[in-house]
Motif scaffolding. Sequence first.
Motif, PDB file in Angstrom:
ATOM      1  N   MET A   1      -7.664  -3.019   3.702  1.00 51.38           N
ATOM      2  CA  MET A   1      -6.689  -2.076   3.161  1.00 51.38           C
ATOM      3  C   MET A   1      -7.343  -1.300   2.012  1.00 51.38           C
ATOM      4  O   MET A   1      -8.015  -1.877   1.166  1.00 51.38           O
ATOM      5  N   SER A   2      -7.107   0.025   1.985  1.00 43.90           N
ATOM      6  CA  SER A   2      -7.583   0.843   0.873  1.00 43.90           C
ATOM      7  C   SER A   2      -6.461   1.118  -0.125  1.00 43.90           C
ATOM      8  O   SER A   2      -6.670   1.807  -1.124  1.00 43.90           O
ATOM      9  N   GLY A   3      -5.285   0.595   0.141  1.00 44.34           N
ATOM     10  CA  GLY A   3      -4.124   0.742  -0.724  1.00 44.34           C
ATOM     11  C   GLY A   3      -3.033  -0.190  -0.238  1.00 44.34           C
ATOM     12  O   GLY A   3      -3.258  -1.044   0.623  1.00 44.34           O
ATOM     13  N   GLU A   4      -1.815  -0.009  -0.763  1.00 42.79           N
ATOM     14  CA  GLU A   4      -0.729  -0.927  -0.428  1.00 42.79           C
ATOM     15  C   GLU A   4       0.207  -0.381   0.643  1.00 42.79           C
ATOM     16  O   GLU A   4       0.993  -1.128   1.210  1.00 42.79           O
ATOM     17  N   ASP A   5       0.117   0.907   0.921  1.00 45.30           N
ATOM     18  CA  ASP A   5       0.960   1.496   1.957  1.00 45.30           C
ATOM     19  C   ASP A   5       0.449   1.110   3.340  1.00 45.30           C
ATOM     20  O   ASP A   5      -0.761   0.972   3.535  1.00 45.30           O
ATOM     21  N   PRO A   6       1.320   0.929   4.314  1.00 41.36           N
ATOM     22  CA  PRO A   6       0.864   0.588   5.679  1.00 41.36           C
ATOM     23  C   PRO A   6      -0.114   1.598   6.268  1.00 41.36           C
ATOM     24  O   PRO A   6      -0.921   1.257   7.144  1.00 41.36           O
ATOM     25  N   SER A   7      -0.077   2.845   5.778  1.00 40.38           N
ATOM     26  CA  SER A   7      -1.002   3.859   6.290  1.00 40.38           C
ATOM     27  C   SER A   7      -2.418   3.678   5.754  1.00 40.38           C
ATOM     28  O   SER A   7      -3.338   4.378   6.189  1.00 40.38           O
ATOM     29  N   CYS A   8      -2.593   2.763   4.805  1.00 39.09           N
ATOM     30  CA  CYS A   8      -3.909   2.551   4.188  1.00 39.09           C
ATOM     31  C   CYS A   8      -4.757   1.526   4.941  1.00 39.09           C
ATOM     32  O   CYS A   8      -5.807   1.110   4.441  1.00 39.09           O
TER      33      CYS A   8
END
Length: 559
Positions: A1-8
């Motif tokens: 993951m590059s962030g916490e949003d599912p799109s990341c």
Amino acid sequence: MSGEDPSCVLPVIFGKSNGPEFVQEVYTPVTYHNKSPDFYEEVKIALPARLTERHHLLFTFYHISCQQKQNQTGASETFIGFSWLPILSCDRLQTGQYCLPIALDRLPVNYSLHSPEKIPPQVPPVKWMESHKGVFNLEIQAVSSVHTQDNHLERFFTLCHALEGGATFPLRIREEKIPENKLEHELKLSIISLPSSRLEPLVLYLHLVLDQLFTLIMQPMVIAGQIANLAQIAFESVVSIVNSLHNSQELARDQQGRNGLLATYLYWVFRLADSPRDLLNTGPDGVLPPTEGRYSTMGRASATTVGAMLLQSRLRSSSNPDIPAPHSAEDTEVKNILSAKGYNNPGCRMSTYVDSSSHPQRSTGGTRPSNRKQFHEELALQMVVSTGVCRENAYKYAWFFFELLVKSMAQHVSQLEKQNVPRRSRFSDRFKDDITTIVSVVTAEIGTILVKQKEMEQAEKVNISLAFFLYDLLSLMDRGFVFILVKNYCNQMSAKSISMPTMIGIRLEFLRILCSHEHYLNLSLYFSSPASEPASPCPSISSQVSLHELVDWFGTGFM
């Protein structure tokens, strides 16, 4: 993951052989009917080249029902909880073994910025399995050419990056903040601690470490408005690293007892920084023209290019790169003598001319004063002024520093286009004095070892390294000066109380190497008048004058 949003979610997980090359998620098998499940899968991930504090691994846990209950529809998976592991911690890769807690409900906001074991108090309460105890065990291994994974190396590279103007102050290294006025002190400490690095990462980053240390030796740095000379500390660190690599039982050595990594570095990697001629060839924006990358990790040269360079280096004359040498140039007698002792012949050695101008390197920032020193001069000076254990190890592994001197001298001549300059004017008088001192000290060390009748093999190796060093100097320096060094060597050895057979063997081996030089016979002939001298294959005014200066002692003492 590059962030916490599912799109990341990043597609960086290596897939199975029967599926896509990279996938976004992977499920691991688990042992059946076990209250302490064993997830025995190994997952391979291609890390992004640029990592941030948001990058993390996200783990989701399910309970799997093997037998579907009556009237149950849909999936047999029951959600249990989450856990995660940040990829970086204080700008370092997190590797090793971990035991993570599992959150039983929704993850808190900005959870990726914190480790699950240490959630700050201001974060909303999280319901944890077994009261926030660590229940999920995993092990992370990293194979990286970007992240050193060693504290000493990482600190050294970070401080050097700051020295080049690539950071803002105060500089943060893990939990420590370093202001600009303490940069010099911290950099010196990091240089001193370099030999304490673990062997594996030190080997992986050896060429970068040596390049940076040689840069510090050659070029004074401006730190907090003051010029800092780090040459002595950097040289001592190089000597310690050379000693550590030679003493390691895990690293291979060649027939001469030389460390293979160091020999490879000398032949393939080492070269001087930009010459003034290269800097004049920059583009309108001060950018150098594009060239092939210097290291294989940054740009790969084609096989044709590498093959041509190898062939060219083998066919060049050892004293003039513009004169092709015949394929059978090796002296058969010397080859047989040295191969019998486990040494290669001179024709297979690494000290050949390298046209460094064909591989320009980008210049660094404005933190360096313009009065850059010559590397060969500074290296010779450090060898002369070294003391104690550093001096002992520098001369014990003299082959490395001799090869380094010769290659830097050859590149200096090539960069400044001094091939047609008289040999006496190619190098400064101070440098010649330092070379004289180095040869005298090494000769004295050889004599001392022979007198004590201990470490005879080490004495033979140093003796041969010295002979090959003078052999190479015949192709670069005033030959009269080199022959004087030979004469001083013979006089020093004769003055030692060494048994006659041992002394004769050492001297003969030394002279046989010198006699294998391609122009040695031309230099040794006695001429009655300058008019009768034949044309030299490598004409040099100073060399012709040197013949007459040396003919009285050289023609009778060595022929």
